[in-house]
Design a protein around this motif. Structure first.
Motif, PDB file in Angstrom:
ATOM      1  N   HIS A  40     -18.081  -4.336  21.829  1.00  0.00           N
ATOM      2  CA  HIS A  40     -16.805  -3.656  22.083  1.00  0.00           C
ATOM      3  C   HIS A  40     -15.907  -3.898  20.865  1.00  0.00           C
ATOM      4  O   HIS A  40     -14.981  -4.710  20.910  1.00  0.00           O
ATOM      5  N   ASN A  41     -16.183  -3.207  19.773  1.00  0.00           N
ATOM      6  CA  ASN A  41     -15.492  -3.481  18.516  1.00  0.00           C
ATOM      7  C   ASN A  41     -13.986  -3.251  18.597  1.00  0.00           C
ATOM      8  O   ASN A  41     -13.229  -3.775  17.783  1.00  0.00           O
ATOM      9  N   ASN A  42     -13.548  -2.441  19.552  1.00  0.00           N
ATOM     10  CA  ASN A  42     -12.113  -2.193  19.657  1.00  0.00           C
ATOM     11  C   ASN A  42     -11.350  -3.474  19.973  1.00  0.00           C
ATOM     12  O   ASN A  42     -10.196  -3.640  19.564  1.00  0.00           O
ATOM     13  N   ARG A  43     -11.980  -4.417  20.667  1.00  0.00           N
ATOM     14  CA  ARG A  43     -11.328  -5.690  20.956  1.00  0.00           C
ATOM     15  C   ARG A  43     -11.178  -6.532  19.693  1.00  0.00           C
ATOM     16  O   ARG A  43     -10.186  -7.234  19.525  1.00  0.00           O
ATOM     17  N   LEU A  44     -12.160  -6.477  18.815  1.00  0.00           N
ATOM     18  CA  LEU A  44     -12.046  -7.213  17.556  1.00  0.00           C
ATOM     19  C   LEU A  44     -10.888  -6.674  16.730  1.00  0.00           C
ATOM     20  O   LEU A  44     -10.068  -7.444  16.218  1.00  0.00           O
ATOM     21  N   PHE A  45     -10.814  -5.350  16.604  1.00  0.00           N
ATOM     22  CA  PHE A  45      -9.722  -4.762  15.823  1.00  0.00           C
ATOM     23  C   PHE A  45      -8.368  -5.031  16.483  1.00  0.00           C
ATOM     24  O   PHE A  45      -7.366  -5.245  15.799  1.00  0.00           O
ATOM     25  N   SER A  46      -8.359  -5.032  17.813  1.00  0.00           N
ATOM     26  CA  SER A  46      -7.127  -5.350  18.521  1.00  0.00           C
ATOM     27  C   SER A  46      -6.707  -6.792  18.251  1.00  0.00           C
ATOM     28  O   SER A  46      -5.523  -7.074  18.028  1.00  0.00           O
ATOM     29  N   GLN A  47      -7.685  -7.706  18.248  1.00  0.00           N
ATOM     30  CA  GLN A  47      -7.364  -9.108  17.969  1.00  0.00           C
ATOM     31  C   GLN A  47      -6.902  -9.296  16.532  1.00  0.00           C
ATOM     32  O   GLN A  47      -6.008 -10.115  16.263  1.00  0.00           O
ATOM     33  N   MET A  48      -7.478  -8.547  15.607  1.00  0.00           N
ATOM     34  CA  MET A  48      -7.027  -8.613  14.220  1.00  0.00           C
ATOM     35  C   MET A  48      -5.564  -8.180  14.120  1.00  0.00           C
ATOM     36  O   MET A  48      -4.767  -8.805  13.400  1.00  0.00           O
ATOM     37  N   GLY A  49      -5.215  -7.130  14.845  1.00  0.00           N
ATOM     38  CA  GLY A  49      -3.821  -6.702  14.881  1.00  0.00           C
ATOM     39  C   GLY A  49      -2.914  -7.743  15.509  1.00  0.00           C
ATOM     40  O   GLY A  49      -1.800  -7.990  15.024  1.00  0.00           O
ATOM     41  N   ASN A  50      -3.402  -8.373  16.601  1.00  0.00           N
ATOM     42  CA  ASN A  50      -2.626  -9.435  17.242  1.00  0.00           C
ATOM     43  C   ASN A  50      -2.385 -10.596  16.290  1.00  0.00           C
ATOM     44  O   ASN A  50      -1.282 -11.160  16.232  1.00  0.00           O
TER      45      ASN A  50
END
Length: 373
Positions: free
Chosen positions: A47-57
């Motif tokens: 679920h790569n969208n969670r990784l990118f979301s965490q990078m934004g966080n």
């Protein structure tokens, strides 16, 4: 000695960015954030969208940390009461307009995102209490400590009622540390411990929900309910134990990638890390957290102001509480209460609060001087 314009510009940029940052603390947090990103990627690589979301966080969190670090402690004092009252208003809004998720009403929908107001009280409650004790530091009495406990009990009970026992525990611990470092006597401390112990039957009967009671009972024997309340503990301890000495390797954890670990990217991220890096990796991680907490305590010890000293010490021990409780529940020595691992667990609001706490520490460290009422 002549310096080139590029060198002068680079020096000015360095001073602008790092002048109000504590470099040792910043480097430790960068290391933890890197380890956390690797673990989140492993837990959610499908679920790569969670990784990118965490990078934004993470990026947003570092920005908030830098902004808060620029605010002198004298101005932080002015924010204490409004922030505390704002937090109470948000908790009241959760009670009236909150969104129910997994049986608990903890969230507010603000249109662009969902926020968890109880996380704000991890900062607002100790900040309010530090302001209170700073304001009355010259004439502290038993009455002031009683008022402080009331100020802490209000958000604690409001959060516990949601129910969110994990966050309530952290808010209570953060506030209690401020009260303790403000000069709470040992006699009062032991009396309070006796009072809490005596009130446990009432807490068990009237405060805890059925699922919270089951979690506490399951801690004694997880196999008594292996497919429900005991599932989290059983699967996480299997993951931790299967890591062995050196771990199975990054992205090679079977418990993780066969979907046995629940909430593997949030509260149980330590189980993912343990399975992949083993005892050696866990030892390194504990050393990094020890350095984080130790540096926070050094900042508290070197702070000349009473306000900064008790607030910095409270933040340091709050980090310790988060690490201890999270790792304890993952390894099965504490009940599951839903507390994230600082700078490693996936999330937005909780991560932002941790970075905000770091910003406060850096503000205290880089703005020396005595504060006035």
């Amino acid at each position: 000695m002549n310096h080139s314009p590029i060198a002068l510009l680079a020096a000015r940029c360095w001073r602008f960015v790092f002048q109000r940052l504590d470099l040792p603390l910043f480097l430790i947090v960068c290391l933890l954030a890197g380890i956390g990103m690797m673990s989140v990627y492993s837990a959610t690589y499908d679920h790569n969208n969670r990784l990118f979301s965490q990078m934004g966080n993470m990026a947003f969190g570092f920005a908030v940390m830098w902004i808060v670090a620029q605010i002198p402690p004298q101005k932080l004092l002015r924010f204490a009461v409004p922030l505390y009252l704002f937090g109470l208003i948000l908790l009241l809004c959760v009670w009236i307009f909150g969104i129910k998720v997994k049986g608990a009403t903890r969230w507010l929908d603000i249109g662009i995102a969902r926020v968890q107001p109880s996380e704000l009280m991890k900062i607002a409650a100790p900040l309010m209490l530090a302001w209170f004790f700073h304001h009355f530091q010259e004439r502290l009495s038993a009455r002031h400590f009683l008022i402080a406990f009331i100020l802490l009990a209000i958000p604690f009970l409001m959060i516990a009622r949601q129910p969110d026992l994990g966050t309530a525990i952290l808010v209570g611990a953060a506030g209690f540390y401020v009260i303790f470092f403000a000069g709470l006597s040992w006699r009062a401390l032991f009396g309070m411990i006796a009072l809490v112990a005596a009130s446990m039957p009432l807490v068990w009967t009237y405060l805890l929900k059925d699922f919270q009671r089951r979690r506490l009972l399951t801690l004694l024997d997880p196999t008594s309910d292996p497919l429900n309340s005991g599932f989290h503990i059983i699967q996480s301890t299997i993951a931790v134990g299967s890591g062995g000495m050196h771990g199975k390797g990054w992205l090679a954890g079977t418990q993780t990638h066969l979907e046995f670990i629940p909430e593997k990217h949030t509260d149980f991220i330590f189980a993912v890390f343990s399975e992949e890096w083993g005892l050696v990796g866990n030892s390194v991680l504990l050393i990094v957290y020890f350095l984080l907490i130790g540096r926070c305590l050094m900042i508290a010890a070197e702070t000349p102001s009473f306000f900064g000293r008790i607030l910095a010490a409270s933040i340091a021990l709050t980090f310790f509480t988060c690490v201890f409780v999270n790792m304890g529940m993952v390894t099965g020595i504490l009940p599951v209460v839903g507390i994230p691992l600082p700078f490693m667990s996936y999330g937005g609001t909780a991560l932002l609060v941790f970075f905000c706490a770091l910003g406060i520490l850096m503000s205290i460290r880089t703005h020396p001087g005595r504060l006035h009422n």
